[in-house]
Design a protein around this motif. Structure first.
Motif, PDB file in Angstrom:
ATOM      1  N   PRO A   1       0.809  -1.234   0.000  1.00  0.00           N
ATOM      2  CA  PRO A   1       0.000   0.000   0.000  1.00  0.00           C
ATOM      3  C   PRO A   1       0.836   1.275   0.000  1.00  0.00           C
ATOM      4  O   PRO A   1       0.480   2.248  -0.686  1.00  0.00           O
ATOM      5  N   GLU A   2       1.947   1.276   0.740  1.00  0.00           N
ATOM      6  CA  GLU A   2       2.755   2.512   0.772  1.00  0.00           C
ATOM      7  C   GLU A   2       3.351   2.817  -0.599  1.00  0.00           C
ATOM      8  O   GLU A   2       3.443   3.971  -1.011  1.00  0.00           O
TER       9      GLU A   2
ATOM     10  N   GLU B   1      13.497  -2.836   1.563  1.00  0.00           N
ATOM     11  CA  GLU B   1      13.553  -4.287   1.425  1.00  0.00           C
ATOM     12  C   GLU B   1      12.212  -4.896   1.865  1.00  0.00           C
ATOM     13  O   GLU B   1      11.738  -5.864   1.258  1.00  0.00           O
ATOM     14  N   ALA B   2      11.608  -4.297   2.886  1.00  0.00           N
ATOM     15  CA  ALA B   2      10.321  -4.825   3.374  1.00  0.00           C
ATOM     16  C   ALA B   2       9.224  -4.665   2.310  1.00  0.00           C
ATOM     17  O   ALA B   2       8.394  -5.566   2.107  1.00  0.00           O
ATOM     18  N   HIS B   3       9.217  -3.516   1.647  1.00  0.00           N
ATOM     19  CA  HIS B   3       8.235  -3.327   0.554  1.00  0.00           C
ATOM     20  C   HIS B   3       8.446  -4.380  -0.525  1.00  0.00           C
ATOM     21  O   HIS B   3       7.499  -4.978  -1.050  1.00  0.00           O
ATOM     22  N   PHE B   4       9.726  -4.588  -0.857  1.00  0.00           N
ATOM     23  CA  PHE B   4      10.018  -5.545  -1.920  1.00  0.00           C
ATOM     24  C   PHE B   4       9.632  -6.960  -1.513  1.00  0.00           C
ATOM     25  O   PHE B   4       9.070  -7.719  -2.321  1.00  0.00           O
ATOM     26  N   GLU B   5       9.923  -7.332  -0.264  1.00  0.00           N
ATOM     27  CA  GLU B   5       9.565  -8.686   0.214  1.00  0.00           C
ATOM     28  C   GLU B   5       8.044  -8.887   0.141  1.00  0.00           C
ATOM     29  O   GLU B   5       7.559  -9.969  -0.163  1.00  0.00           O
ATOM     30  N   HIS B   6       7.305  -7.825   0.425  1.00  0.00           N
ATOM     31  CA  HIS B   6       5.840  -7.870   0.321  1.00  0.00           C
ATOM     32  C   HIS B   6       5.439  -8.220  -1.120  1.00  0.00           C
ATOM     33  O   HIS B   6       4.579  -9.066  -1.379  1.00  0.00           O
ATOM     34  N   LEU B   7       6.114  -7.570  -2.063  1.00  0.00           N
ATOM     35  CA  LEU B   7       5.822  -7.814  -3.476  1.00  0.00           C
ATOM     36  C   LEU B   7       6.210  -9.242  -3.877  1.00  0.00           C
ATOM     37  O   LEU B   7       5.462  -9.922  -4.597  1.00  0.00           O
ATOM     38  N   LEU B   8       7.352  -9.689  -3.377  1.00  0.00           N
ATOM     39  CA  LEU B   8       7.814 -11.047  -3.687  1.00  0.00           C
ATOM     40  C   LEU B   8       6.798 -12.083  -3.179  1.00  0.00           C
ATOM     41  O   LEU B   8       6.434 -13.029  -3.897  1.00  0.00           O
ATOM     42  N   ASP B   9       6.335 -11.875  -1.952  1.00  0.00           N
ATOM     43  CA  ASP B   9       5.336 -12.797  -1.383  1.00  0.00           C
ATOM     44  C   ASP B   9       4.046 -12.754  -2.204  1.00  0.00           C
ATOM     45  O   ASP B   9       3.406 -13.780  -2.449  1.00  0.00           O
ATOM     46  N   PHE B  10       3.673 -11.554  -2.624  1.00  0.00           N
ATOM     47  CA  PHE B  10       2.445 -11.382  -3.407  1.00  0.00           C
ATOM     48  C   PHE B  10       2.547 -12.151  -4.731  1.00  0.00           C
ATOM     49  O   PHE B  10       1.612 -12.833  -5.152  1.00  0.00           O
ATOM     50  N   VAL B  11       3.694 -12.033  -5.368  1.00  0.00           N
ATOM     51  CA  VAL B  11       3.898 -12.723  -6.654  1.00  0.00           C
ATOM     52  C   VAL B  11       3.867 -14.239  -6.451  1.00  0.00           C
ATOM     53  O   VAL B  11       3.239 -14.967  -7.237  1.00  0.00           O
ATOM     54  N   ARG B  12       4.528 -14.711  -5.390  1.00  0.00           N
ATOM     55  CA  ARG B  12       4.530 -16.168  -5.133  1.00  0.00           C
ATOM     56  C   ARG B  12       3.115 -16.672  -4.860  1.00  0.00           C
ATOM     57  O   ARG B  12       2.721 -17.738  -5.325  1.00  0.00           O
TER      58      ARG B  12
ATOM     59  N   ARG C   1      16.562  -6.710  -7.467  1.00  0.00           N
ATOM     60  CA  ARG C   1      15.161  -7.015  -7.130  1.00  0.00           C
ATOM     61  C   ARG C   1      14.406  -7.528  -8.357  1.00  0.00           C
ATOM     62  O   ARG C   1      13.585  -8.435  -8.261  1.00  0.00           O
ATOM     63  N   ARG C   2      14.694  -6.925  -9.478  1.00  0.00           N
ATOM     64  CA  ARG C   2      14.045  -7.393 -10.713  1.00  0.00           C
ATOM     65  C   ARG C   2      14.385  -8.865 -10.965  1.00  0.00           C
ATOM     66  O   ARG C   2      13.512  -9.682 -11.247  1.00  0.00           O
ATOM     67  N   SER C   3      15.667  -9.196 -10.804  1.00  0.00           N
ATOM     68  CA  SER C   3      16.099 -10.590 -11.024  1.00  0.00           C
ATOM     69  C   SER C   3      15.425 -11.526 -10.030  1.00  0.00           C
ATOM     70  O   SER C   3      14.987 -12.620 -10.394  1.00  0.00           O
ATOM     71  N   ARG C   4      15.363 -11.101  -8.764  1.00  0.00           N
ATOM     72  CA  ARG C   4      14.748 -11.989  -7.743  1.00  0.00           C
ATOM     73  C   ARG C   4      13.270 -12.238  -8.059  1.00  0.00           C
ATOM     74  O   ARG C   4      12.760 -13.347  -7.924  1.00  0.00           O
ATOM     75  N   LEU C   5      12.596 -11.189  -8.505  1.00  0.00           N
ATOM     76  CA  LEU C   5      11.177 -11.341  -8.833  1.00  0.00           C
ATOM     77  C   LEU C   5      10.997 -12.257 -10.045  1.00  0.00           C
ATOM     78  O   LEU C   5      10.117 -13.125 -10.078  1.00  0.00           O
ATOM     79  N   MET C   6      11.851 -12.068 -11.031  1.00  0.00           N
ATOM     80  CA  MET C   6      11.752 -12.907 -12.230  1.00  0.00           C
ATOM     81  C   MET C   6      12.097 -14.371 -11.929  1.00  0.00           C
ATOM     82  O   MET C   6      11.497 -15.287 -12.489  1.00  0.00           O
ATOM     83  N   GLU C   7      13.056 -14.571 -11.009  1.00  0.00           N
ATOM     84  CA  GLU C   7      13.387 -15.950 -10.620  1.00  0.00           C
ATOM     85  C   GLU C   7      12.184 -16.615  -9.952  1.00  0.00           C
ATOM     86  O   GLU C   7      11.870 -17.780 -10.212  1.00  0.00           O
ATOM     87  N   ALA C   8      11.529 -15.874  -9.059  1.00  0.00           N
ATOM     88  CA  ALA C   8      10.344 -16.423  -8.384  1.00  0.00           C
ATOM     89  C   ALA C   8       9.277 -16.770  -9.421  1.00  0.00           C
ATOM     90  O   ALA C   8       8.629 -17.826  -9.347  1.00  0.00           O
ATOM     91  N   GLN C   9       9.112 -15.895 -10.400  1.00  0.00           N
ATOM     92  CA  GLN C   9       8.097 -16.147 -11.425  1.00  0.00           C
ATOM     93  C   GLN C   9       8.494 -17.320 -12.305  1.00  0.00           C
ATOM     94  O   GLN C   9       7.645 -18.104 -12.740  1.00  0.00           O
TER      95      GLN C   9
END
Ligand code: SF4
Length: 481
Positions: free
Chosen positions: A300-301, A344-355, A390-398
């Motif tokens: 949300p932030e 990092e916390a915002h990004f982790e939120h996004l990573l969890d959301f994507v997973r 962060r982009r790479s981490r998100l793409m790896e999760a995807q």
């Protein structure tokens, strides 16, 4: 007027998004109507037309490279003229003329239909007087003369950004294949903090339903099998008409068109997905169970910082809501990482959301500060290396999600639209695969009777990278154009 007998030809260079491609199609239609030939090879045309994007730095760099390439061809005598159109001149106007003295004319987004007149003027012996006299009403900026180009190139850029072109009955599509983009509106009324598009393209302007329907009917009659509905924000379609028209009502009308074809929605906005729209998507005969819905972030932030606060209350429920309302729907989305203030916390939120969300298709961009946008002046810059990480981490999760998803599809049957048949392989797409951006379905050893534009039933047998591999299944339902 270029001499038709000499086969004066214009070579098209298409840059940017699908909406921009439609603008180029409009210009190409205007040229054909005037009897000016199009060349499939810009390197061998009399005039090279570069239709540009200026959304982000990478797009501007690509436009710069193409303009310089066209200017090289002109210098070497292979081309006579270079004309640049679209978002780049719209955004930077006359300042471009000094940088590219070989360019013969610049047209902003309100002046696409001035292209034939511009070409006539360029090839007239009394150029540039002729240009000025024909187009004086529209010339709002005048390029400064330079030593290299004493006859200043006309720069037609209107600050109104209020034109909405109605293409003539289409007998030409820029895609050249079995799908076509159906642009239903231009401009955008949102104010996302990172986005320069409203400043370039102006406010929302929706086309009248009757004009869209006429274009869609003509496209289907001409053999197009997939209409990709595009706008800066398709879900806002009709709001400015103030007569009850909406995307849901438009889709309902489009769905009544006779023929075998698909309708696909690209570029939606999360908070404008109505129950009515979902109901139409679930019940319509022609509408693909697919939507491209850029969410940009989950926290949300971050959404508030991006000035997409209206999506905050939808973000937690949107994926479940779409899947519940339209069973089997394929979801494509995009995210921005490295936006100012992203921790990092915002990004982790996004990573969890994507997973958790398991999107069918996902694109991730790193933040690019665009001059003139609020985000460009925000504190809390994220280092480019961190944004890239962060982009790479998100793409790896995807990637893990995609692997699982594709592997689980072996054995299922799907209806596909054949796009190309190339000897021992046909390239097709299922309704969950959009053209150009998603993977394809590859059919091994297609029968000689299979043609582009056919719909066929296949059984998925495996996958290669992002593409599915399939074989034609029994009872193949083939529709001819
Ligand atoms: S919705 Fe936001 S990101 Fe999309 S075009 Fe409009 S302002 Fe830009």
């Amino acid at each position: 007027m270029p001499n038709k007998r000499r086969q004066f030809s214009v070579g098209l260079v298409s840059l940017g998004c699908a909406k921009n491609a439609v603008d180029l199609q409009v210009m190409a239609g205007a040229l054909l109507t005037e009897g000016i030939a199009l060349s499939s090879n810009p390197d061998r045309a009399d005039c090279i037309l570069v239709n540009t994007c200026a959304f982000i730095e990478a797009a501007r760099q690509e436009a710069n490279d193409e303009i310089l390439r066209a200017c090289d061809l002109k210098r070497s005598g292979k081309a006579r003229f270079v004309v640049v159109t679209g978002c780049l001149p719209q955004r930077y106007g006359a300042s471009l003329a000094a940088k590219y003295p070989e360019v013969d004319g610049w047209l902003g987004i309100d002046h696409l239909f001035d292209l034939p007149a511009l070409l006539r003027s360029l090839s007239a012996p009394d150029r540039p007087k002729s240009v000025a006299s024909r187009l004086v009403g529209a010339v709002l900026q005048t390029a400064p003369s330079t030593a290299a180009a004493p006859a200043a190139a006309p720069v037609l850029v209107s600050t109104a950004r209020d034109t909405l072109f109605e293409p003539p009955v289409p007998d030409f599509t820029i895609t050249g294949g079995v799908h076509a983009f159906l642009k239903v509106a231009d401009g955008c009324n949102h104010a996302c903090a990172y986005c320069a598009i409203p400043a370039i393209r102006g406010h929302l302007r929706s086309r009248r339903p009757r004009d869209i329907l006429a274009e869609a009917r003509a496209l289907v009659r001409s053999g197009i099998r997939e209409l990709d509905v595009v706008a800066q924000d398709v879900t806002a379609y009709g709001r400015d008409l103030r007569d009850g028209t909406s995307l849901a009502s438009l889709l309902t009308s489009l769905d009544r068109i006779r023929g075998d074809f698909w309708l696909r929605l690209l570029y939606g906005y999360p908070s404008l997905i109505s129950d009515e729209l979902l109901s139409v998507m679930a019940s319509a005969r022609h509408v693909c169970r697919y939507i491209d819905l850029p969410l940009q972030h989950s926290h949300p932030e971050m959404l508030r910082a991006m000035r997409r606060a209206d999506t905050v209350r939808h973000i937690g429920s949107i994926v479940g809501r779409l899947r519940a309302a339209v069973p089997g729907i394929a979801l494509r989305t995009t995210f921005i990482v490295g936006f100012p203030g992203e921790t990092e916390a915002h990004f982790e939120h996004l990573l969890d959301f994507v997973r958790a969300s398991e999107f069918d298709q996902l694109g991730v961009f790193t933040f690019s500060p665009e001059e003139g946008t609020p985000a460009a002046k925000m504190d809390g810059t994220v280092a480019p290396e961190m944004a890239e990480l962060r982009r790479s981490r998100l793409m790896e999760a995807q990637q893990e999600i995609v692997e699982r998803r594709l592997a689980s599809m072996a054995g299922i049957r799907a209806r596909v639209l054949v796009e190309q048949v190339d000897g021992d392989r046909a390239v097709a797409r299922a309704e969950f695969q959009a053209p150009d951006v998603d993977g394809a379905t590859l059919i091994a050893n297609p029968p000689a009777s299979l043609r582009p534009g056919d719909f066929a039933e296949v059984e998925i047998t495996g996958h290669e990278g992002y593409d599915l591999v399939a074989k034609l299944s029994g009872g193949t339902a083939v529709k001819r154009r």
